[in-house]
Scaffold this motif. Structure first.
Motif, PDB file in Angstrom:
ATOM      1  N   LEU A   1       0.812  -1.207   0.000  1.00  0.00           N
ATOM      2  CA  LEU A   1       0.000   0.000   0.000  1.00  0.00           C
ATOM      3  C   LEU A   1       0.849   1.261   0.000  1.00  0.00           C
ATOM      4  O   LEU A   1       0.485   2.254  -0.638  1.00  0.00           O
ATOM      5  N   GLU A   2       1.961   1.249   0.726  1.00  0.00           N
ATOM      6  CA  GLU A   2       2.811   2.429   0.807  1.00  0.00           C
ATOM      7  C   GLU A   2       3.663   2.554  -0.450  1.00  0.00           C
ATOM      8  O   GLU A   2       4.112   1.548  -1.014  1.00  0.00           O
ATOM      9  N   PRO A   3       3.909   3.782  -0.918  1.00  0.00           N
ATOM     10  CA  PRO A   3       4.716   3.971  -2.130  1.00  0.00           C
ATOM     11  C   PRO A   3       6.085   3.303  -2.066  1.00  0.00           C
ATOM     12  O   PRO A   3       6.534   2.719  -3.061  1.00  0.00           O
ATOM     13  N   VAL A   4       6.749   3.365  -0.902  1.00  0.00           N
ATOM     14  CA  VAL A   4       8.073   2.747  -0.788  1.00  0.00           C
ATOM     15  C   VAL A   4       7.975   1.237  -0.969  1.00  0.00           C
ATOM     16  O   VAL A   4       8.823   0.618  -1.624  1.00  0.00           O
ATOM     17  N   GLU A   5       6.938   0.631  -0.420  1.00  0.00           N
ATOM     18  CA  GLU A   5       6.749  -0.807  -0.579  1.00  0.00           C
ATOM     19  C   GLU A   5       6.412  -1.161  -2.023  1.00  0.00           C
ATOM     20  O   GLU A   5       6.864  -2.178  -2.548  1.00  0.00           O
ATOM     21  N   ILE A   6       5.616  -0.326  -2.669  1.00  0.00           N
ATOM     22  CA  ILE A   6       5.256  -0.576  -4.065  1.00  0.00           C
ATOM     23  C   ILE A   6       6.496  -0.529  -4.950  1.00  0.00           C
ATOM     24  O   ILE A   6       6.671  -1.365  -5.844  1.00  0.00           O
ATOM     25  N   LEU A   7       7.372   0.431  -4.714  1.00  0.00           N
ATOM     26  CA  LEU A   7       8.571   0.567  -5.537  1.00  0.00           C
ATOM     27  C   LEU A   7       9.436  -0.686  -5.477  1.00  0.00           C
ATOM     28  O   LEU A   7      10.025  -1.098  -6.489  1.00  0.00           O
ATOM     29  N   ALA A   8       9.534  -1.301  -4.308  1.00  0.00           N
ATOM     30  CA  ALA A   8      10.400  -2.462  -4.136  1.00  0.00           C
ATOM     31  C   ALA A   8       9.716  -3.768  -4.511  1.00  0.00           C
ATOM     32  O   ALA A   8      10.380  -4.801  -4.583  1.00  0.00           O
ATOM     33  N   SER A   9       8.427  -3.746  -4.763  1.00  0.00           N
ATOM     34  CA  SER A   9       7.704  -4.982  -5.024  1.00  0.00           C
ATOM     35  C   SER A   9       7.929  -5.458  -6.448  1.00  0.00           C
ATOM     36  O   SER A   9       8.099  -4.656  -7.370  1.00  0.00           O
ATOM     37  N   PRO A  10       7.935  -6.778  -6.668  1.00  0.00           N
ATOM     38  CA  PRO A  10       8.010  -7.303  -8.038  1.00  0.00           C
ATOM     39  C   PRO A  10       6.824  -6.818  -8.859  1.00  0.00           C
ATOM     40  O   PRO A  10       5.736  -6.560  -8.321  1.00  0.00           O
ATOM     41  N   VAL A  11       7.027  -6.713 -10.149  1.00  0.00           N
ATOM     42  CA  VAL A  11       5.980  -6.199 -11.027  1.00  0.00           C
ATOM     43  C   VAL A  11       4.692  -6.998 -10.881  1.00  0.00           C
ATOM     44  O   VAL A  11       3.598  -6.439 -10.766  1.00  0.00           O
ATOM     45  N   GLY A  12       4.791  -8.325 -10.844  1.00  0.00           N
ATOM     46  CA  GLY A  12       3.601  -9.152 -10.771  1.00  0.00           C
ATOM     47  C   GLY A  12       2.879  -9.107  -9.444  1.00  0.00           C
ATOM     48  O   GLY A  12       1.719  -9.515  -9.357  1.00  0.00           O
ATOM     49  N   LEU A  13       3.532  -8.612  -8.385  1.00  0.00           N
ATOM     50  CA  LEU A  13       2.927  -8.550  -7.054  1.00  0.00           C
ATOM     51  C   LEU A  13       2.709  -7.116  -6.590  1.00  0.00           C
ATOM     52  O   LEU A  13       2.557  -6.860  -5.403  1.00  0.00           O
ATOM     53  N   SER A  14       2.701  -6.186  -7.519  1.00  0.00           N
ATOM     54  CA  SER A  14       2.607  -4.773  -7.161  1.00  0.00           C
ATOM     55  C   SER A  14       1.209  -4.373  -6.718  1.00  0.00           C
ATOM     56  O   SER A  14       1.033  -3.348  -6.060  1.00  0.00           O
ATOM     57  N   GLY A  15       0.189  -5.160  -7.083  1.00  0.00           N
ATOM     58  CA  GLY A  15      -1.180  -4.783  -6.762  1.00  0.00           C
ATOM     59  C   GLY A  15      -1.744  -3.743  -7.705  1.00  0.00           C
ATOM     60  O   GLY A  15      -2.880  -3.295  -7.536  1.00  0.00           O
ATOM     61  N   ILE A  16      -0.986  -3.352  -8.719  1.00  0.00           N
ATOM     62  CA  ILE A  16      -1.443  -2.388  -9.727  1.00  0.00           C
ATOM     63  C   ILE A  16      -1.767  -3.181 -10.987  1.00  0.00           C
ATOM     64  O   ILE A  16      -0.868  -3.731 -11.629  1.00  0.00           O
ATOM     65  N   ALA A  17      -3.033  -3.262 -11.337  1.00  0.00           N
ATOM     66  CA  ALA A  17      -3.473  -4.171 -12.392  1.00  0.00           C
ATOM     67  C   ALA A  17      -2.715  -3.981 -13.723  1.00  0.00           C
ATOM     68  O   ALA A  17      -2.210  -4.960 -14.277  1.00  0.00           O
ATOM     69  N   PRO A  18      -2.596  -2.766 -14.261  1.00  0.00           N
ATOM     70  CA  PRO A  18      -1.878  -2.643 -15.536  1.00  0.00           C
ATOM     71  C   PRO A  18      -0.406  -3.033 -15.431  1.00  0.00           C
ATOM     72  O   PRO A  18       0.185  -3.510 -16.407  1.00  0.00           O
ATOM     73  N   VAL A  19       0.185  -2.833 -14.254  1.00  0.00           N
ATOM     74  CA  VAL A  19       1.600  -3.184 -14.055  1.00  0.00           C
ATOM     75  C   VAL A  19       1.756  -4.689 -13.896  1.00  0.00           C
ATOM     76  O   VAL A  19       2.651  -5.302 -14.479  1.00  0.00           O
ATOM     77  N   ALA A  20       0.884  -5.298 -13.101  1.00  0.00           N
ATOM     78  CA  ALA A  20       0.972  -6.735 -12.867  1.00  0.00           C
ATOM     79  C   ALA A  20       0.827  -7.527 -14.156  1.00  0.00           C
ATOM     80  O   ALA A  20       1.387  -8.612 -14.297  1.00  0.00           O
ATOM     81  N   GLY A  21       0.099  -6.970 -15.129  1.00  0.00           N
ATOM     82  CA  GLY A  21      -0.071  -7.655 -16.403  1.00  0.00           C
ATOM     83  C   GLY A  21       1.192  -7.731 -17.235  1.00  0.00           C
ATOM     84  O   GLY A  21       1.231  -8.428 -18.245  1.00  0.00           O
ATOM     85  N   LEU A  22       2.248  -7.036 -16.821  1.00  0.00           N
ATOM     86  CA  LEU A  22       3.506  -7.026 -17.570  1.00  0.00           C
ATOM     87  C   LEU A  22       4.523  -8.032 -17.047  1.00  0.00           C
ATOM     88  O   LEU A  22       5.655  -8.051 -17.522  1.00  0.00           O
ATOM     89  N   ARG A  23       4.155  -8.849 -16.064  1.00  0.00           N
ATOM     90  CA  ARG A  23       5.156  -9.620 -15.332  1.00  0.00           C
ATOM     91  C   ARG A  23       6.030 -10.482 -16.238  1.00  0.00           C
ATOM     92  O   ARG A  23       7.213 -10.675 -15.952  1.00  0.00           O
ATOM     93  N   ARG A  24       5.481 -11.032 -17.315  1.00  0.00           N
ATOM     94  CA  ARG A  24       6.292 -11.882 -18.191  1.00  0.00           C
ATOM     95  C   ARG A  24       7.108 -11.063 -19.187  1.00  0.00           C
ATOM     96  O   ARG A  24       8.311 -11.258 -19.318  1.00  0.00           O
TER      97      ARG A  24
END
Length: 302
Positions: A26-49
């Protein structure tokens, strides 16, 4: 598991226990460090591959995947004005869809979506090869902003595979603005990457933690990093883009210089492992060293 249930389960079946659910950051710092597929941001998570093929592992990596160029698509032309442009010119227009349909091409399994456009000054056609989904998104009566290369064909104007958005879209990403053009890979379209970048900027980019001291930024007249990331991806003007890229170039040069200083200091602190020498040989070596420092040793063995 009992013997009976163990016998009933098919061979090779995996455990039916549910996988643990990982709450999205939820926090911006946590989002920045999260893997693309686990970011919780739908358009971003769709790029994981596809993102992995570009070396993008985290949301932070995505934000620093900078455009390779920018297309100025801010000027919207009337359809009648497109007749004066050369073939291959990239142009933008605002037009209404008169009708849209799908035709089969001479190539097997390749279809072309054709939309006829009008804007009160003239007519044009837009074609999309192998993009059947366009027919499901665009309907007669829709008002679109389109941008793409134009061709003169049989006395008419044709947009070839243009990017488009509804004319009333809240955020213009693909047309009607300075549009970023990114390096892509197989399975990743420009529109998907732009949408993911916009979502990542909204979720974490604008709150990116500043890492340069304030006095350094003041001395060099550098904007804050959150503003820089916005300007590098979606600048409103080319002046804003240049200011953002200047800050990023400064950061890269500073990191390089700090790395060189760190390596130099590490070399200065390094020591060589001692070598055991017999007392008699040690006396000979020390004597020759004193003689050399005094300028009396000629380098010849005794």
């Amino acid at each position: 598991m009992s013997d009976r249930s163990r016998a009933a389960a098919p061979r090779g079946s995996r455990s039916l226990r549910p996988k643990p659910v990982v709450a999205p950051p939820l926090e911006p710092v946590e989002i920045l460090a999260s893997p693309v597929g686990l970011s919780g941001i739908a358009p971003v998570a769709g790029l994981r591959r596809s993102a992995r093929r570009l070396g993008i592992e985290t949301v932070r990596d995505l934000l620093f995947h900078l455009p390779r160029r920018y297309d100025d698509l801010r000027e919207l032309r009337r359809l009648a004005e497109l007749r004066d442009l050369d073939d291959g010119t990239v142009a933008s227009a605002r037009a209404t869809v008169v009708d849209i349909g799908v035709q089969q091409t001479w190539r097997k399994r390749v279809q072309v979506v054709t939309a006829h456009l009008a804007d009160g000054s003239g007519f044009a056609t837009a074609t999309w090869f192998g993009r059947r989904f366009v027919e499901r998104r665009v309907h007669p009566g829709d008002e679109l902003l389109l941008s793409g290369r134009i061709k003169h064909r049989q006395g008419g104007i044709v947009f070839e595979g243009p990017d488009f958005q509804p004319a009333d879209a809240a955020n213009l990403l693909h047309v009607g603005r300075i549009v970023p053009v990114y390096r892509l890979t197989t399975g990743l379209t420009a529109n998907r990457l732009r949408a993911a970048m916009r979502a990542a900027l909204d979720a974490a980019g604008q709150d990116y933690p500043e890492y340069l001291p304030g006095d350094v930024r003041a001395d060099e007249a550098l904007p804050p990093i959150g503003e820089v990331l916005e300007g590098a991806h979606y600048p409103l003007t080319f002046e804003a883009r240049d200011a953002a890229l200047r800050r990023l170039a400064f950061d890269e040069l500073l990191a390089l210089q700090l790395g060189m200083v760190g390596r130099r200091r590490a070399r200065g602190r390094s020591t060589t492992a001692p070598i055991d020498v017999a007392p008699q040989e040690d006396a000979v070596i020390r004597g020759r060293s004193r003689g050399r420092s005094a300028g009396s040793w000629d380098g010849r063995p005794s």
